[in-house]
Design a protein around this motif. Sequence first.
Motif, PDB file in Angstrom:
ATOM      1  N   ASP A 642       0.825  -1.216   0.000  1.00  0.00           N
ATOM      2  CA  ASP A 642       0.000   0.000   0.000  1.00  0.00           C
ATOM      3  C   ASP A 642       0.855   1.261   0.000  1.00  0.00           C
ATOM      4  OD1 ASP A 642      -2.276  -1.581   0.107  1.00  0.00           O
ATOM      5  OD2 ASP A 642      -2.359  -1.537   2.301  1.00  0.00           O
ATOM      6  N   LEU A 643       2.147   1.110   0.308  1.00  0.00           N
ATOM      7  CA  LEU A 643       3.044   2.264   0.415  1.00  0.00           C
ATOM      8  C   LEU A 643       3.953   2.418  -0.797  1.00  0.00           C
ATOM      9  CD1 LEU A 643       4.155   1.737   4.144  1.00  0.00           C
ATOM     10  CD2 LEU A 643       2.249   3.125   3.291  1.00  0.00           C
ATOM     11  N   GLY A 644       4.075   1.388  -1.614  1.00  0.00           N
ATOM     12  CA  GLY A 644       4.947   1.439  -2.774  1.00  0.00           C
ATOM     13  C   GLY A 644       5.089   0.055  -3.376  1.00  0.00           C
ATOM     14  N   GLU A 645       5.747  -0.042  -4.517  1.00  0.00           N
ATOM     15  CA  GLU A 645       5.983  -1.340  -5.138  1.00  0.00           C
ATOM     16  C   GLU A 645       7.145  -2.026  -4.427  1.00  0.00           C
ATOM     17  OE1 GLU A 645       7.237  -3.461  -9.375  1.00  0.00           O
ATOM     18  OE2 GLU A 645       7.123  -1.271  -9.236  1.00  0.00           O
ATOM     19  N   VAL A 646       6.883  -3.194  -3.866  1.00  0.00           N
ATOM     20  CA  VAL A 646       7.889  -3.918  -3.103  1.00  0.00           C
ATOM     21  C   VAL A 646       8.668  -4.830  -4.039  1.00  0.00           C
ATOM     22  CG1 VAL A 646       8.324  -5.429  -1.135  1.00  0.00           C
ATOM     23  CG2 VAL A 646       6.383  -3.848  -1.077  1.00  0.00           C
ATOM     24  N   GLN A 647       9.986  -4.719  -3.992  1.00  0.00           N
ATOM     25  CA  GLN A 647      10.852  -5.537  -4.834  1.00  0.00           C
ATOM     26  C   GLN A 647      11.958  -6.152  -3.978  1.00  0.00           C
ATOM     27  OE1 GLN A 647      12.332  -2.863  -7.845  1.00  0.00           O
ATOM     28  NE2 GLN A 647      10.355  -2.662  -8.861  1.00  0.00           N
ATOM     29  N   CYS A 648      12.443  -7.311  -4.400  1.00  0.00           N
ATOM     30  CA  CYS A 648      13.567  -7.973  -3.738  1.00  0.00           C
ATOM     31  C   CYS A 648      14.855  -7.546  -4.430  1.00  0.00           C
ATOM     32  CB  CYS A 648      13.406  -9.490  -3.820  1.00  0.00           C
ATOM     33  SG  CYS A 648      14.883 -10.430  -3.355  1.00  0.00           S
ATOM     34  N   VAL A 649      15.814  -7.021  -3.657  1.00  0.00           N
ATOM     35  CA  VAL A 649      17.111  -6.662  -4.207  1.00  0.00           C
ATOM     36  C   VAL A 649      18.137  -7.655  -3.674  1.00  0.00           C
ATOM     37  CG1 VAL A 649      17.527  -4.938  -2.384  1.00  0.00           C
ATOM     38  CG2 VAL A 649      18.806  -4.824  -4.534  1.00  0.00           C
ATOM     39  N   SER A 749       8.012   1.854   8.479  1.00  0.00           N
ATOM     40  CA  SER A 749       8.067   2.232   7.065  1.00  0.00           C
ATOM     41  C   SER A 749       7.087   3.354   6.795  1.00  0.00           C
ATOM     42  CB  SER A 749       7.747   1.021   6.180  1.00  0.00           C
ATOM     43  OG  SER A 749       8.688  -0.011   6.358  1.00  0.00           O
ATOM     44  N   ARG A 750       5.891   3.215   7.319  1.00  0.00           N
ATOM     45  CA  ARG A 750       4.880   4.255   7.108  1.00  0.00           C
ATOM     46  C   ARG A 750       5.335   5.586   7.693  1.00  0.00           C
ATOM     47  NH1 ARG A 750       0.850   1.507   8.888  1.00  0.00           N
ATOM     48  NH2 ARG A 750       0.092   0.795   6.867  1.00  0.00           N
ATOM     49  N   ASP A 751       5.949   5.536   8.873  1.00  0.00           N
ATOM     50  CA  ASP A 751       6.430   6.773   9.500  1.00  0.00           C
ATOM     51  C   ASP A 751       7.508   7.444   8.652  1.00  0.00           C
ATOM     52  OD1 ASP A 751       4.712   6.397  11.588  1.00  0.00           O
ATOM     53  OD2 ASP A 751       6.220   5.614  12.978  1.00  0.00           O
ATOM     54  N   LEU A 752       8.442   6.650   8.129  1.00  0.00           N
ATOM     55  CA  LEU A 752       9.531   7.220   7.344  1.00  0.00           C
ATOM     56  C   LEU A 752       9.047   7.767   6.006  1.00  0.00           C
ATOM     57  CD1 LEU A 752      12.397   4.622   7.992  1.00  0.00           C
ATOM     58  CD2 LEU A 752      12.157   6.898   8.977  1.00  0.00           C
ATOM     59  N   LEU A 753       8.016   7.151   5.453  1.00  0.00           N
ATOM     60  CA  LEU A 753       7.534   7.561   4.136  1.00  0.00           C
ATOM     61  C   LEU A 753       6.483   8.668   4.215  1.00  0.00           C
ATOM     62  CD1 LEU A 753       7.252   4.034   2.469  1.00  0.00           C
ATOM     63  CD2 LEU A 753       8.931   5.806   1.932  1.00  0.00           C
ATOM     64  N   ALA A 754       5.893   8.861   5.401  1.00  0.00           N
ATOM     65  CA  ALA A 754       4.804   9.837   5.533  1.00  0.00           C
ATOM     66  C   ALA A 754       5.261  11.239   5.135  1.00  0.00           C
ATOM     67  CB  ALA A 754       4.260   9.825   6.955  1.00  0.00           C
ATOM     68  N   ASP A 755       6.437  11.625   5.580  1.00  0.00           N
ATOM     69  CA  ASP A 755       7.036  12.903   5.165  1.00  0.00           C
ATOM     70  C   ASP A 755       8.429  12.578   4.648  1.00  0.00           C
ATOM     71  OD1 ASP A 755       8.074  15.418   4.823  1.00  0.00           O
ATOM     72  OD2 ASP A 755       7.351  16.212   6.734  1.00  0.00           O
ATOM     73  N   HIS A 756       8.466  12.141   3.412  1.00  0.00           N
ATOM     74  CA  HIS A 756       9.702  11.593   2.865  1.00  0.00           C
ATOM     75  C   HIS A 756      10.801  12.637   2.802  1.00  0.00           C
ATOM     76  CE1 HIS A 756      12.346   9.504  -0.128  1.00  0.00           C
ATOM     77  NE2 HIS A 756      11.971   8.470   0.608  1.00  0.00           N
ATOM     78  N   ASP A 757      10.444  13.873   2.458  1.00  0.00           N
ATOM     79  CA  ASP A 757      11.461  14.916   2.376  1.00  0.00           C
ATOM     80  C   ASP A 757      12.125  15.130   3.736  1.00  0.00           C
ATOM     81  OD1 ASP A 757      10.956  15.254  -0.289  1.00  0.00           O
ATOM     82  OD2 ASP A 757       9.642  16.990  -0.020  1.00  0.00           O
ATOM     83  N   ARG A 758      11.321  15.116   4.786  1.00  0.00           N
ATOM     84  CA  ARG A 758      11.882  15.284   6.136  1.00  0.00           C
ATOM     85  C   ARG A 758      12.799  14.114   6.491  1.00  0.00           C
ATOM     86  NH1 ARG A 758      10.856  12.939  10.671  1.00  0.00           N
ATOM     87  NH2 ARG A 758       8.988  11.921   9.808  1.00  0.00           N
ATOM     88  N   THR A 759      12.374  12.903   6.119  1.00  0.00           N
ATOM     89  CA  THR A 759      13.197  11.721   6.417  1.00  0.00           C
ATOM     90  C   THR A 759      14.517  11.775   5.663  1.00  0.00           C
ATOM     91  OG1 THR A 759      11.185  10.403   6.753  1.00  0.00           O
ATOM     92  CG2 THR A 759      13.236   9.207   6.409  1.00  0.00           C
TER      93      THR A 759
END
Length: 787
Positions: A642-649, A749-759
């Motif tokens: 729900d937060l982005g496309e999840v990929q395995c690196v 993850s949600r906390d870090l992505l909520a305000d991505h510029d601040r993170t």
Amino acid sequence: MNATQTTATVPAAARPAAAAPDEGSARALTGKRRIAFASFVDENYLPGFLVLLRSLALSNPDVCEDFIVLHDDLRPSSVARIRALHPRVTFRRVDADHYDSYKKGDQDNYLVRKAYFILDVFRIRDYDTVITLDTDMVVLGPITELLAMREGLAAVPQFFYGDKTRMLNSGLLVIQKEYLTDQFCAKLDEIGRSGSYELDKHDQGILNALLDGDFVDLDPKYNFVKRRLSGDLPVPDDTAILHFTGRHKPWQGGEAGYEQAQERWREFDVDDAELHASYLSRPGTLHQDLLVHFGTPHVERTGDVDIARRVALAHIGSGDYQAAVDIMERVHIPVDEAWPHEVYGHALMSVSRYEEARVQLLLATSAPNRAATAFSRLAQIAWVHGDDTTARTYAMAGLGVDPTHRASRIWQQRTIDGVPAQQKGGPEDQLAHVAFYMDRQGNAGDKLLPESVRLAFDPDTTSRRWHSVHAHRLFDEAALERVNARRGLVIGGGGLFIPDTMPNGNSAWQWNVRDELLERIDVPIAVYAVGFNAFDGQSYRADRFRTSLRKLVERAAFFGLRNHGSIEKVRAMLPAHLHDKVRFQPCPTTVTRQLVEGWQDPARRDDTILINAAYDRAGLRFGHDYAYFLAQMAKAVKDLGDLGEVQCVAHSLDDEKIAFDLRREHGISLPVIPMYDFENDEIRDLYARTRLVIGMRGHAGMIPFGCGTPIISLISHPKMAYFLRDIERPEWGVSVHDRDLAAVLVERSRDLLADHDRTVADVHGRQQELWKVTEANAAELRTILGG
């Protein structure tokens, strides 16, 4: 009922919060669960306990956890007999007087008095899960389900015909850390001293009074009481633990009407030689500790070559290479027994007895099923000695036997790629650089490291300014001459202080250098951003490493380690007068934005979340929790979608396993990015363009962080926590063992992505602090090395 089913939550008064581990301990850093068995043992019940230990090993040959023996007084001979049956046994004396204040049904009966001593198990503080076993039990089947339990206090409900009350049988308890507290012990004491419990039920009565039916139900097969078999009924096939409750014990002659049950007990009433032979003949996986513990005396007694080989492999697996050599030296290996020759050769080369190893490996090439491996090891020895031609010949011979043999392919490829080309610049313009130069399709983080180290010294990372010295090649007289012709020597970066990636007996760490040659290096030495990479549960087995380490610190003009956790570990191995020489130098990958000339932060980022998982030394990373980890990651991946496309690196080929396992076990498909095939610029570019990286490898955290990308570390190794502690962001990590792994991972993850510029700005700020240290060290290094 399933072992994970629970009843109502235990009242808070009976279930206080668990004590936190010491902040500096490996347990605190990785969150890895420590599990132990425990029993109270005295001389009267010793025969039963010895059978219990034998049955545990024979019925669960792949299980070997610490075993705590609570006792009030055991003879030295009894202690020795117990130690002979378990390699990880510890003894703890019970404070017997403590329980004399309890009200009891028969205060003067010594057996009644001792029945309470098992309650001392709740005073254990250094384990996350403790499994108690009564000494009148015998283990008949798998109990691994109990080791995977993570919550509550679990037991089998007591069994009496016609009794419908809900009470536990305390013969087997699975106790989690929230019960191993002073508060819980105080509750036990309060009930015991007041007598407000069934006095004739002793310890069990106190526990039932306190828990009042609130415990996790276990299947009766885990504590199958003898009374269920009245009338000489056979023991059910699925019984995991048979409990000889009642007055009559099998070692005392038993009881009429239970002959079939007692026969099952007698199966394990054997002497040590029979135990060893029976265990070693078990099919399937044997635990390395038990294999060594039982296999070593068996080899000494019988000279069995095949068992010696298996014991040696267990020693190699745990990094104790000299012990592997020792066990193989005790037996006569027939000329045509290829596998023992190959293992013996492997052990010998790991302690740098190369000529002897070569002889053993040549003998092993005679058998088609061992030849490819033997040839690949011969290629490795030749490559270590700088003989690429011979190494290639052996590697091709291995591929001739088995065209799919991966190790032979690696050595064949390495003799083509070699170390980066030399001599474009004159020696006076160059720094020598000892590093691990990663192979094609090797670990992406290790591939990027040598260039990152060089960028910290000079924007020109080519052979015009650098003379490459592969850490794993033998540092000989010719190598010494080449290094002394340069203006200095840089050693790093990466986790070079680890005993088992490419073992040698010369230094016992990754640079294969003898002390006498190290002392003859007459140019300045800078140890730069090296890490102490031993896993939780892994250690150096000999003094060779300490001696080599001390000489390196004494000789170095600059000695910088990449995190303060490594500094603490290394200082602990050095005399006090050398402590101040060991200083902090962050891994250069963490300041990539400052080092790469012309770096531009991305104008936009892909809407992706990259996940990395590591599988090298999986037992040390996951313990008994891999299935749990995978299930939690399946939940997390669904919600992270729900937060982005999840990929395995995948930093290495093995890292793709998480994608395979999630698909097979949970029906979840992840795109896989083969970063092991990337060039360095591609690695940096990918990590700079994503929004969040959730990584288990050290450099799956440090590289994206250095590119300015937010990270969350899946902590399965102390170094992950070391780095987060250094940047003062421990909340950016979550243990792979965390009880609420999925929920915590998604929430953070949600906390870090909520305000991505601040993170991102926070990442940049943390990085700036590391850059200040790097700049200060660079000024000193310019004085030391010139240029």
